[in-house]
Design an enzyme around this catalytic site. Structure first.
Site, mmCIF file in Angstrom:
data_model
loop_
_atom_site.group_PDB
_atom_site.id
_atom_site.type_symbol
_atom_site.label_atom_id
_atom_site.label_comp_id
_atom_site.label_asym_id
_atom_site.label_seq_id
_atom_site.Cartn_x
_atom_site.Cartn_y
_atom_site.Cartn_z
ATOM 1 N N ASP A 177 42.791 41.234 41.266
ATOM 2 C CA ASP A 177 42.509 40.165 42.215
ATOM 3 C C ASP A 177 43.750 39.859 43.050
ATOM 4 O O ASP A 177 43.675 39.727 44.273
ATOM 5 C CB ASP A 177 42.053 38.922 41.449
ATOM 6 C CG ASP A 177 41.869 37.712 42.359
ATOM 7 O OD1 ASP A 177 40.945 37.715 43.183
ATOM 8 O OD2 ASP A 177 42.683 36.769 42.251
ATOM 9 N N GLU A 200 37.664 44.754 41.191
ATOM 10 C CA GLU A 200 39.010 44.187 41.053
ATOM 11 C C GLU A 200 39.765 44.855 39.908
ATOM 12 O O GLU A 200 40.971 45.129 40.026
ATOM 13 C CB GLU A 200 38.923 42.682 40.827
ATOM 14 C CG GLU A 200 38.476 41.913 42.052
ATOM 15 C CD GLU A 200 38.419 40.422 41.825
ATOM 16 O OE1 GLU A 200 38.621 39.663 42.785
ATOM 17 O OE2 GLU A 200 38.165 39.995 40.671
#
Length: 252
Positions: A69, A141
């Protein structure tokens, strides 16, 4: 005391041979070769799979998701900062948010067919886990996090340059990128004159039409854009014109 256990891929359990073969296919499709295959496996290991194989020391992808992320946001931020020098901080923030939000990550994951490769528990499999948006976004992610650890940030950026950045350039996020307004502001600041747009071509069948737009400054063509709608074509023409103006200002 802080727990320093890294949950590293070195603790990843033994992946079934069939799954290993699938991951080899995935790497060929992505044009990426992992040095540490265990990191790749971990990126696609869902917590439900870990729960069903407790004795085999599998590690789920949640920590990689956390890292990915941050890496994704940094990479996208750098790309936007360098690509759109005319954008304000607020505009950059809004555009970045639309790129790294869950719906966008799901699109990226689906286009790469990531759902096919996820290691899921039987219960999660039966309830449609492979198509669950949150799971797919997390896997994307986690993959970014794994790629960063296995190689470096430059490799991540190169991957995003094939998968994500072209979508920005063709206007996939044009709902937050009003290039026409930005171009108008640039022209007004320089007192350069009057902008006008014209659809100069339409191509393809009615159900799959492509429009070509020209933007002119004081009657002189400044940029050309293409899109699936007249509005999108005009936005792309405006973006092209902004690049031209920015280049001219840099040469002045």
């Amino acid at each position: 005391m802080v727990n320093k256990r890294k949950g590293s891929a070195q603790k990843q359990g033994v992946i079934p041979e069939k799954a290993k073969a699938q991951f080899e296919i995935l790497q060929r499709q992505l044009e990426v070769v992992f040095k540490n295959k265990a990191l790749l496996y971990q990126a696609f290991t869902h917590s439900s799979y870990v729960n069903e194989h407790r004795r085999k020391l599998f590690t789920d992808n949640e920590r990689l998701e956390f890292l990915g992320d941050a890496v994704l946001e940094l990479s996208v931020s750098k790309y936007l900062y360098e690509t759109y020098p005319q954008m304000s901080e607020g505009e950059l923030t809004k555009l970045r948010a639309s790129i790294v939000c869950e719906p966008s990550l799901v699109i990226f994951a689906n286009e790469l067919n990531f759902g096919r490769f996820v290691l899921l528990g039987k219960g999660e499999e039966l309830t449609g886990g492979r198509e669950r948006p949150a799971l797919l976004a997390d896997v994307f992610e986690a993959f970014i996090g794994a790629l960063y650890l296995d190689q470096d940030l430059d490799t991540v950026v190169q991957f995003l340059a094939r998968v994500v950045f072209p979508k920005v350039e063709i206007g996939a996020f044009s709902q937050v990128m009003d290039f026409k307004s930005q171009l108008q502001e640039m022209v007004q600041q320089s007192n350069n004159g009057l902008l006008s747009y014209e659809i100069i071509d339409e191509r393809g069948p009615a159900h799959n039409r492509t429009f070509v737009s020209s933007v002119m400054l004081n009657g002189e063509e400044l940029g050309i854009g293409r899109g699936k709608s007249k509005k999108e074509a005009e936005q792309q023409a405006a973006q092209c014109a902004m690049r031209v103006i920015t280049e001219q200002q840099g040469e002045a």
